[in-house]
Design a protein around this motif. Structure first.
Motif, mmCIF file in Angstrom:
data_model
loop_
_atom_site.group_PDB
_atom_site.id
_atom_site.type_symbol
_atom_site.label_atom_id
_atom_site.label_comp_id
_atom_site.label_asym_id
_atom_site.label_seq_id
_atom_site.Cartn_x
_atom_site.Cartn_y
_atom_site.Cartn_z
ATOM 1 N N ARG A 289 0.735 -1.146 -0.076
ATOM 2 C CA ARG A 289 -0.152 -0.033 0.016
ATOM 3 C C ARG A 289 0.851 1.262 -0.145
ATOM 4 N NH1 ARG A 289 -2.349 -3.783 2.860
ATOM 5 N NH2 ARG A 289 -4.581 -4.325 2.217
ATOM 6 N N SER A 290 0.704 2.070 -0.899
ATOM 7 C CA SER A 290 1.107 3.473 -1.016
ATOM 8 C C SER A 290 0.355 4.619 -0.659
ATOM 9 C CB SER A 290 1.972 3.591 -2.343
ATOM 10 O OG SER A 290 2.259 4.917 -2.565
ATOM 11 N N THR A 291 0.747 5.752 0.323
ATOM 12 C CA THR A 291 -0.035 6.556 0.178
ATOM 13 C C THR A 291 -0.205 7.644 -0.874
ATOM 14 O OG1 THR A 291 1.715 7.940 1.138
ATOM 15 C CG2 THR A 291 0.571 6.717 2.771
ATOM 16 N N ARG A 292 0.638 7.287 -1.673
ATOM 17 C CA ARG A 292 0.699 8.102 -3.119
ATOM 18 C C ARG A 292 0.009 7.620 -4.142
ATOM 19 N NH1 ARG A 292 6.474 9.885 -4.355
ATOM 20 N NH2 ARG A 292 5.452 10.753 -6.159
ATOM 21 N N ARG A 293 0.058 6.013 -4.123
ATOM 22 C CA ARG A 293 -0.217 5.615 -5.908
ATOM 23 C C ARG A 293 -1.080 4.469 -5.215
ATOM 24 N NH1 ARG A 293 5.281 6.638 -6.699
ATOM 25 N NH2 ARG A 293 5.287 8.272 -8.440
ATOM 26 N N GLY A 294 -1.987 4.197 -3.895
ATOM 27 C CA GLY A 294 -2.824 3.124 -3.724
ATOM 28 C C GLY A 294 -2.078 1.815 -3.459
ATOM 29 N N THR A 295 -2.909 0.664 -3.890
ATOM 30 C CA THR A 295 -2.455 -0.450 -3.817
ATOM 31 C C THR A 295 -1.987 -1.115 -4.828
ATOM 32 O OG1 THR A 295 -4.252 -0.970 -2.207
ATOM 33 C CG2 THR A 295 -3.361 -2.949 -2.902
ATOM 34 N N HIS A 296 -0.962 -1.934 -4.851
ATOM 35 C CA HIS A 296 -0.168 -2.730 -5.915
ATOM 36 C C HIS A 296 0.097 -4.158 -5.519
ATOM 37 C CE1 HIS A 296 0.974 1.288 -8.010
ATOM 38 N NE2 HIS A 296 0.791 1.858 -6.561
ATOM 39 N N GLU A 297 -0.034 -4.863 -6.651
ATOM 40 C CA GLU A 297 0.273 -6.372 -6.318
ATOM 41 C C GLU A 297 1.733 -6.674 -6.513
ATOM 42 O OE1 GLU A 297 -1.855 -8.839 -5.797
ATOM 43 O OE2 GLU A 297 -3.579 -7.544 -5.934
ATOM 44 N N MET A 298 2.394 -7.355 -5.712
ATOM 45 C CA MET A 298 3.878 -7.772 -5.725
ATOM 46 C C MET A 298 3.824 -9.442 -5.599
ATOM 47 S SD MET A 298 5.351 -4.900 -5.173
ATOM 48 C CE MET A 298 6.707 -5.227 -4.238
ATOM 49 N N GLN A 299 4.789 -9.937 -6.338
ATOM 50 C CA GLN A 299 4.939 -11.232 -6.337
ATOM 51 C C GLN A 299 6.435 -11.453 -6.523
ATOM 52 O OE1 GLN A 299 3.133 -12.726 -9.844
ATOM 53 N NE2 GLN A 299 3.916 -10.701 -11.158
ATOM 54 N N GLY A 300 6.965 -12.825 -6.499
ATOM 55 C CA GLY A 300 8.468 -13.385 -6.462
ATOM 56 C C GLY A 300 8.331 -14.807 -6.069
ATOM 57 N N LEU A 301 9.446 -15.445 -6.344
ATOM 58 C CA LEU A 301 9.868 -16.723 -6.249
ATOM 59 C C LEU A 301 10.595 -17.037 -4.859
ATOM 60 C CD1 LEU A 301 10.502 -18.317 -9.682
ATOM 61 C CD2 LEU A 301 8.489 -18.134 -8.470
ATOM 62 N N LEU A 302 10.224 -17.971 -3.969
ATOM 63 C CA LEU A 302 10.877 -18.129 -2.823
ATOM 64 C C LEU A 302 11.511 -19.561 -3.061
ATOM 65 C CD1 LEU A 302 9.042 -16.301 0.118
ATOM 66 C CD2 LEU A 302 11.391 -15.800 -0.604
ATOM 67 N N GLY A 303 12.522 -20.099 -2.128
ATOM 68 C CA GLY A 303 13.053 -21.366 -2.186
ATOM 69 C C GLY A 303 14.302 -21.747 -2.803
ATOM 70 N N GLU A 304 14.425 -22.758 -3.268
ATOM 71 C CA GLU A 304 15.995 -23.207 -3.872
ATOM 72 C C GLU A 304 15.574 -23.850 -5.297
ATOM 73 O OE1 GLU A 304 17.769 -25.824 -1.091
ATOM 74 O OE2 GLU A 304 18.134 -24.268 0.202
ATOM 75 N N ILE A 305 16.735 -23.736 -5.996
ATOM 76 C CA ILE A 305 16.971 -24.157 -7.466
ATOM 77 C C ILE A 305 18.287 -24.891 -7.716
ATOM 78 C CG2 ILE A 305 17.309 -22.198 -8.699
ATOM 79 C CD1 ILE A 305 15.382 -23.424 -11.046
#
Length: 351
Positions: A289-305
């Motif tokens: 959540r940003s006070t200037r630009r609202g709500t944004h979706e975030m994503q990424g990969l966790l773990g090992e490869i």
């Protein structure tokens, strides 16, 4: 520009440290072993805090902490405010080419463009790289036995006054409310870690052939194919992503080497021979959540490869990726990795 010594039989890497700059030689056994030779420098800072009252950091705290850091930096480093004694710019910077806040936290690409990878971009990767905690809720209290620590890495040369600006911003956290509870973090100590323009990311070259690497994604890595999260990673895709980020950072904040783009082609062909091994990668998604630009979706990969194959030539660039992070949204602390390289004895005892 330094030079690399002659390569004998094996892919290797040689590190020199001329004039405080990072000189990277990634030597390939392909087509004579031409090395990559771009340069980078960095300066690290660390601050320790105590919460002014009990507070629970969210599971993904990078967005919250980055927001506080940005507000603190704007408070102390806004160019317009320094000239007029007025409040800092509330939205877009009024003096973006002269403002310390914009240069460190929301930079514009330079003109003319220093590299084709930068051409056409409206924003450049910020040189201030935060090393925020990995995912996981954490409870902070005024009387914790250990303070809560934040580390920052400033890529490239430091400008006059940068160190004072960063220390003042880190101290200003005690007047920046965190989260809905409005909790503050009181500075206990702040220091520069190591020398300015120190060597980042490269250990001495491996003395054996590396045939396997295991990469742990300590914070979510936001790597995209097209407009979607790249869930099924192969080594060639990962290498290209790292190389592109490293090239952009060297062009903006270091010393690029024009011939590296041609040398990349040989390493890219070698990367195609690397196979994907065991993986436990999983997708993470959350909202910031940003006070200037609202709500944004975030994503990424966790773990090992894990990857298997001719990996010796890639160890130095993977080590450097540990220091510069990978993927998108690195300014939120995303893309921090740990690399574990496994070798085998070199033929005939060669190093």
């Amino acid at each position: 520009m330094g030079t690399c010594p002659a390569i004998t039989w094996v892919n290797t890497a040689v590190l020199a440290w001329p004039g405080g700059s990072l000189f990277i030689c990634l030597a390939s056994a392909l087509a004579g072993g031409d090395p990559l030779s771009m340069q980078l420098r960095a300066t690290d800072f660390q601050a320790a805090y105590r919460a002014c009252r009990p507070f629970r950091l969210p599971h993904h705290s990078g967005s919250l902490l980055r927001g506080a850091l940005g507000r603190a930096l704007r408070r102390v480093a806004c160019h317009a405010a320094s000239l007029t004694a007025s409040p800092p710019c509330a939205a877009d910077c009024a003096e973006p080419r002269r403002c310390t806040y914009t240069r460190l936290f929301d930079p514009l690409p330079p003109e003319p463009s220093p590299h084709p990878f930068v051409r056409g971009q409206t924003r450049a990767p910020q040189p201030l790289l935060p090393l925020f905690p990995p995912p996981g809720a954490r409870h902070l209290a005024p009387h914790d036995s250990l303070p809560f620590k934040i580390r920052l890495r400033l890529l490239g040369p430091t400008h006059p006054g940068d160190t004072d600006v960063l220390f003042t911003a880190l101290e200003a956290f005690d007047v920046i409310p965190l989260g809905r509870e409005g909790v503050c973090l009181r500075l206990e100590s702040a220091a520069q870690i190591g020398p300015r323009a120190h060597r980042i990311g490269l250990d001495p070259p491996p003395s054996s052939t590396v045939h396997r690497v295991r990469i742990t994604f300590d914070t979510p890595a936001w790597l995209e194919r097209g407009d979607s999260l790249a869930v099924d990673l192969d080594f060639r895709f990962l290498f290209r992503s790292i190389y592109r980020r490293l090239t952009v950072l060297a062009a903006l904040y270091g010393t690029p080497e024009p011939d590296d783009d041609a040398r990349f082609q040989r390493l890219d062909a070698l990367a195609a021979q690397v196979r994907t091994g065991a993986t436990s990668l999983r997708r993470a998604g959350w909202k910031r959540r940003s006070t200037r630009r609202g709500t944004h979706e975030m994503q990424g990969l966790l773990g090992e490869i894990s990857f298997d194959g001719p990996l010796t030539a890639f160890v130095p660039i993977l080590r450097l990726a540990e220091a510069i992070h990978i993927g998108k949204a690195t300014s939120f602390g995303l893309g921090r990795i740990t690399v574990d390289a496994h070798g085998a004895p070199a033929p005939g005892g060669a190093a």
